[in-house]
Design an enzyme around this catalytic site. Sequence first.
Site, short mmCIF file in Angstrom:
data_model
loop_
_atom_site.label_atom_id
_atom_site.label_comp_id
_atom_site.label_asym_id
_atom_site.label_seq_id
_atom_site.Cartn_x
_atom_site.Cartn_y
_atom_site.Cartn_z
N HIS A 66 -20.31 3.05 -25.45
CA HIS A 66 -20.13 2.99 -23.99
C HIS A 66 -18.71 2.54 -23.69
CE1 HIS A 66 -20.46 1.69 -19.83
NE2 HIS A 66 -21.64 2.31 -19.76
N CYS B 280 -19.92 7.69 -19.59
CA CYS B 280 -20.22 6.96 -18.36
C CYS B 280 -19.16 7.29 -17.32
CB CYS B 280 -20.28 5.46 -18.62
SG CYS B 280 -20.61 4.49 -17.12
N HIS C 17 -24.28 8.60 -18.58
CA HIS C 17 -24.53 7.78 -17.40
C HIS C 17 -23.80 8.43 -16.23
CE1 HIS C 17 -25.01 3.76 -19.84
NE2 HIS C 17 -25.94 4.66 -20.12
N ASP D 290 -26.98 6.08 -13.27
CA ASP D 290 -26.54 4.72 -13.56
C ASP D 290 -26.31 3.97 -12.26
OD1 ASP D 290 -25.86 2.62 -15.17
OD2 ASP D 290 -23.80 3.27 -15.52
N HIS D 291 -26.87 2.78 -12.21
CA HIS D 291 -26.74 1.91 -11.05
C HIS D 291 -27.25 2.61 -9.79
CE1 HIS D 291 -23.36 -0.60 -13.19
NE2 HIS D 291 -24.48 -0.48 -13.88
N TYR E 65 -29.83 -2.12 -10.73
CA TYR E 65 -30.99 -1.44 -11.30
C TYR E 65 -32.25 -1.55 -10.45
CZ TYR E 65 -28.16 -0.64 -15.40
OH TYR E 65 -27.17 -0.21 -16.25
#
Length: 399
Positions: free
Chosen positions: A234, A272, A299, A351-352, A368
């Site tokens: 990541h 990501c 992501h 993601d998020h 999350y």
Amino acid sequence: MRWFGPHDPVSLFDIRQAGCTGVVTALHQLPVGTVWPVSEIQARQQFIEADNVTHTPLQWVVVESLPVHEDIKKGRPSRELYIENYKASLRNLAACGIRTVCYNFMPVLDWSRTNLHYEMPDGSLALRFVWQDFALFDLCILKRPGAANDYEGAVADAAREQFAAMSAAEVAALTNTVLLGLPGSEEAFELSGFQDLLNEYAAIDADTLRENLHYFIREVAPVAEELGIGLCIHPDDPPYPLLGLPRVVSTAGDIAQLMAACDVPANGLTFCTGSLGVRVDNDLAAIARQFAPRIHFVHLRATKREDNPRNFHEADHLEGDVDMYAVVRELVLEEQRRAALGSSALPMRPDHGHQMLGDLKKKTYPGYSAIGRLRGLAELRGLEYGIRRGLAAEAPQYS
């Protein structure tokens, strides 16, 4: 969708109802550096799959994350033990049928924000990073030796002036946010001992940290290759040095060096878009295209740089600075290439997400909450559907 285990406020049924079939999780309860036993892996699989007979099946598809012990990052002699433990965990995961493992190599802090409840124009709450606030923590709260050298004079002066006007509660809130532990953990770093953790990296510059990363990947990637595991790093979040700590997975150049350090397919990337997208010099569609065969996990999120480009907040998934259309198009093309070769699909998660609607009244892991990620997932699915239909229409038609 990412799930933090039985205590996650987002349940497995929430994930099912979002339309997901894969779960991204980890054994957060195990200390970093220990071997993940087959029994613990299987117990988590059984928990996830318990209702598969009567409901939409769920599978544990991606490990996020199998953490790298700090002694490996520091290059200490004890790294040999922890690397062997890492290999053993990979073997045990493969024995249980799990083939995608995400990790990161960020020193001390996993990710950094200065505000977990930044109010957006629509009233939802987002994650935000403000360079001056981070400078304030570094200069006035932590009081790290030499910190002033890392900030522009105007930023340092403004941070000190801001600190002088802050209440004790505001200081505590910023401190707790910066020192937040790993996602999924209820623990955070303690200010009293935090400087000691930083001091352990005093002699480790970017070149040294990079070599320690390359040493690690040369040891573990061949094992992952034998096991059929995609090991995927990541990127740094944010993608630049903080607190005097180097970061070495922030640009396309960093990724290229890592891929070349052990040139096997198993040595791959967690792509990501949020982390890489913070830097204006990262062309995300080009990065997706360049490293497409080595992307093992995705992501998708968008960040928005502010007037000071070191400041950013989490935007809605189809907004911000990420050209999500261009990125997803490259990923769809890669999935089509893999499908033609008989390979499996590329795992992706939203993601998020903003804390919104009913989740505003719930305690959730920062970034999350369920509904914000569900909105992002729905938008991304629609984007992918449109891209696939468009590509199909562009394909040559033969009578």
